[in-house]
Design an enzyme around this catalytic site. Sequence first.
Site, PDB file in Angstrom:
ATOM      1  N   LYS A  74       0.732  -1.368   0.007  1.00 47.51           N
ATOM      2  CA  LYS A  74      -0.013   0.024  -0.045  1.00 47.51           C
ATOM      3  C   LYS A  74       0.749   1.229   0.209  1.00 47.51           C
ATOM      4  O   LYS A  74       1.585   1.460   0.738  1.00 47.51           O
ATOM      5  CB  LYS A  74      -0.929   0.060   1.154  1.00 47.51           C
ATOM      6  CG  LYS A  74      -1.823   1.167   1.305  1.00 47.51           C
ATOM      7  CD  LYS A  74      -2.849   1.099   2.240  1.00 47.51           C
ATOM      8  CE  LYS A  74      -2.172   1.815   3.830  1.00 47.51           C
ATOM      9  NZ  LYS A  74      -2.271   3.080   4.017  1.00 47.51           N
ATOM     10  N   ASP A 133      -3.313   4.158  -2.109  1.00 49.85           N
ATOM     11  CA  ASP A 133      -4.303   4.566  -0.957  1.00 49.85           C
ATOM     12  C   ASP A 133      -4.361   6.352  -0.958  1.00 49.85           C
ATOM     13  O   ASP A 133      -3.723   6.959  -0.017  1.00 49.85           O
ATOM     14  CB  ASP A 133      -3.841   4.231   0.339  1.00 49.85           C
ATOM     15  CG  ASP A 133      -4.883   4.593   1.520  1.00 49.85           C
ATOM     16  OD1 ASP A 133      -5.854   4.913   1.238  1.00 49.85           O
ATOM     17  OD2 ASP A 133      -4.230   4.469   2.692  1.00 49.85           O
ATOM     18  N   LYS A 145      -7.312   8.090  -1.173  1.00 44.83           N
ATOM     19  CA  LYS A 145      -8.644   8.595  -1.025  1.00 44.83           C
ATOM     20  C   LYS A 145      -9.166   9.717  -1.496  1.00 44.83           C
ATOM     21  O   LYS A 145      -9.300  10.837  -0.884  1.00 44.83           O
ATOM     22  CB  LYS A 145      -8.557   8.748   0.758  1.00 44.83           C
ATOM     23  CG  LYS A 145      -8.274   7.458   1.528  1.00 44.83           C
ATOM     24  CD  LYS A 145      -8.211   8.114   3.150  1.00 44.83           C
ATOM     25  CE  LYS A 145      -7.789   6.646   4.173  1.00 44.83           C
ATOM     26  NZ  LYS A 145      -6.121   6.525   3.994  1.00 44.83           N
ATOM     27  N   ASP A 179     -13.335  14.727  -4.127  1.00 45.73           N
ATOM     28  CA  ASP A 179     -13.263  16.023  -4.816  1.00 45.73           C
ATOM     29  C   ASP A 179     -14.619  15.925  -5.630  1.00 45.73           C
ATOM     30  O   ASP A 179     -15.533  15.181  -5.515  1.00 45.73           O
ATOM     31  CB  ASP A 179     -11.956  16.210  -5.684  1.00 45.73           C
ATOM     32  CG  ASP A 179     -11.763  17.544  -5.797  1.00 45.73           C
ATOM     33  OD1 ASP A 179     -12.439  18.722  -5.905  1.00 45.73           O
ATOM     34  OD2 ASP A 179     -10.504  17.820  -5.559  1.00 45.73           O
ATOM     35  N   ILE A 180     -14.819  17.248  -6.529  1.00 47.59           N
ATOM     36  CA  ILE A 180     -15.861  17.193  -7.337  1.00 47.59           C
ATOM     37  C   ILE A 180     -15.543  15.909  -8.322  1.00 47.59           C
ATOM     38  O   ILE A 180     -14.775  15.314  -8.682  1.00 47.59           O
ATOM     39  CB  ILE A 180     -15.957  18.363  -8.101  1.00 47.59           C
ATOM     40  CG1 ILE A 180     -15.007  18.595  -9.009  1.00 47.59           C
ATOM     41  CG2 ILE A 180     -16.279  19.573  -7.308  1.00 47.59           C
ATOM     42  CD1 ILE A 180     -15.065  19.991 -10.284  1.00 47.59           C
ATOM     43  N   PRO A 181     -17.024  15.267  -8.802  1.00 46.98           N
ATOM     44  CA  PRO A 181     -16.880  14.096  -9.787  1.00 46.98           C
ATOM     45  C   PRO A 181     -15.989  14.029 -10.871  1.00 46.98           C
ATOM     46  O   PRO A 181     -15.233  13.081 -11.013  1.00 46.98           O
ATOM     47  CB  PRO A 181     -18.569  14.169 -10.094  1.00 46.98           C
ATOM     48  CG  PRO A 181     -19.342  14.718  -9.048  1.00 46.98           C
ATOM     49  CD  PRO A 181     -18.157  15.867  -8.583  1.00 46.98           C
ATOM     50  N   THR A 238     -13.089  15.865 -11.182  1.00 45.57           N
ATOM     51  CA  THR A 238     -11.610  15.668 -10.710  1.00 45.57           C
ATOM     52  C   THR A 238     -11.353  14.323 -10.276  1.00 45.57           C
ATOM     53  O   THR A 238     -10.418  13.694 -10.663  1.00 45.57           O
ATOM     54  CB  THR A 238     -11.475  16.716  -9.612  1.00 45.57           C
ATOM     55  OG1 THR A 238     -11.854  17.851 -10.255  1.00 45.57           O
ATOM     56  CG2 THR A 238     -10.102  16.724  -9.151  1.00 45.57           C
ATOM     57  N   THR A 267     -10.470   4.955  10.426  1.00 44.71           N
ATOM     58  CA  THR A 267     -10.422   3.912  11.596  1.00 44.71           C
ATOM     59  C   THR A 267     -10.050   4.798  12.985  1.00 44.71           C
ATOM     60  O   THR A 267     -10.146   4.632  13.983  1.00 44.71           O
ATOM     61  CB  THR A 267      -9.593   2.965  11.555  1.00 44.71           C
ATOM     62  OG1 THR A 267      -8.316   3.226  11.192  1.00 44.71           O
ATOM     63  CG2 THR A 267     -10.328   1.808  10.560  1.00 44.71           C
ATOM     64  N   ARG A 290       3.372  -1.094  10.576  1.00 45.33           N
ATOM     65  CA  ARG A 290       4.555  -1.516  11.726  1.00 45.33           C
ATOM     66  C   ARG A 290       4.737  -2.943  12.127  1.00 45.33           C
ATOM     67  O   ARG A 290       6.099  -2.925  12.209  1.00 45.33           O
ATOM     68  CB  ARG A 290       4.331  -0.553  12.816  1.00 45.33           C
ATOM     69  CG  ARG A 290       4.339   1.074  12.685  1.00 45.33           C
ATOM     70  CD  ARG A 290       4.075   2.108  13.683  1.00 45.33           C
ATOM     71  NE  ARG A 290       2.611   2.056  13.436  1.00 45.33           N
ATOM     72  CZ  ARG A 290       2.030   3.562  13.788  1.00 45.33           C
ATOM     73  NH1 ARG A 290       2.876   4.468  14.085  1.00 45.33           N
ATOM     74  NH2 ARG A 290       0.710   3.731  13.604  1.00 45.33           N
TER      75      ARG A 290
END
Length: 242
Positions: A33, A60, A62, A65-67, A69, A118, A209
């Site tokens: 990741k 990853d 995430k 933003d606007i659709p 973009t 989380t 970790r």
Amino acid sequence: MHDPRIIVALDFPSAEDALLLVRKLNPDLCRLKVGKELFTAAGPQLIEKLTHQGFEVFLDLKFHDIPNTVASACKAAANLGVWMINVHALGGRKMLTAARDAIPQGSATKLIAVTLLTSMDQSDITDIGLQGSPEQIVLRLAQLTNDCGLDGVVCSALEAAQLRQHFGTEFCLVTPGIRPADGHVNDQKRITTPQQAILNGASYLVIGRPITQASDPLLMCQQLNSKILTAIAGLHLEIGKH
């Protein structure tokens, strides 16, 4: 088909540090990741190097933003050849649908959504004005994600059982906050062990970790994998009984 359940979180400040660790790992045992810090520092070139070494990568970032973009960003990520990308379910229906439609037909790239981070608990949720408990919000956002045709969600392993029951076997559940039984909690509020996460219905486990800071990361990967395989076998046994 080979499908490693462990996704090693490369939470490093530079490509050099990340590659140093990756050389000790085996793509048969894990995926990788790459998150915001490392991608901002190292860019698409690193993704290329990792895939060159046979690793499948979860990018990853995430997107939220606007659709339009988000759609462009998803398309660019799919073109990098990554295995999985994610967006924020809080971006809403139009954004989720645009993201889904942006991934080319026949592309192997999976698209999942983040429901609630989380690290967030009830007080954080109250602060931003969301209604309901974390469990209710996660279920609502997962339902929206499913309705929009995405492949699955990121969720805490504690929520996985409810989501697995609700959405069936095909919906992909990726769980961060995984620590071996003797691990430290660090900054995650909602955590659980690899075995428990699998028993709860998780598809893939993001582990940082405990592997990246182990004295022997490959050995740690092997040990966690054997625990996961035992849990999967137990799960199949349990399903066979019903």
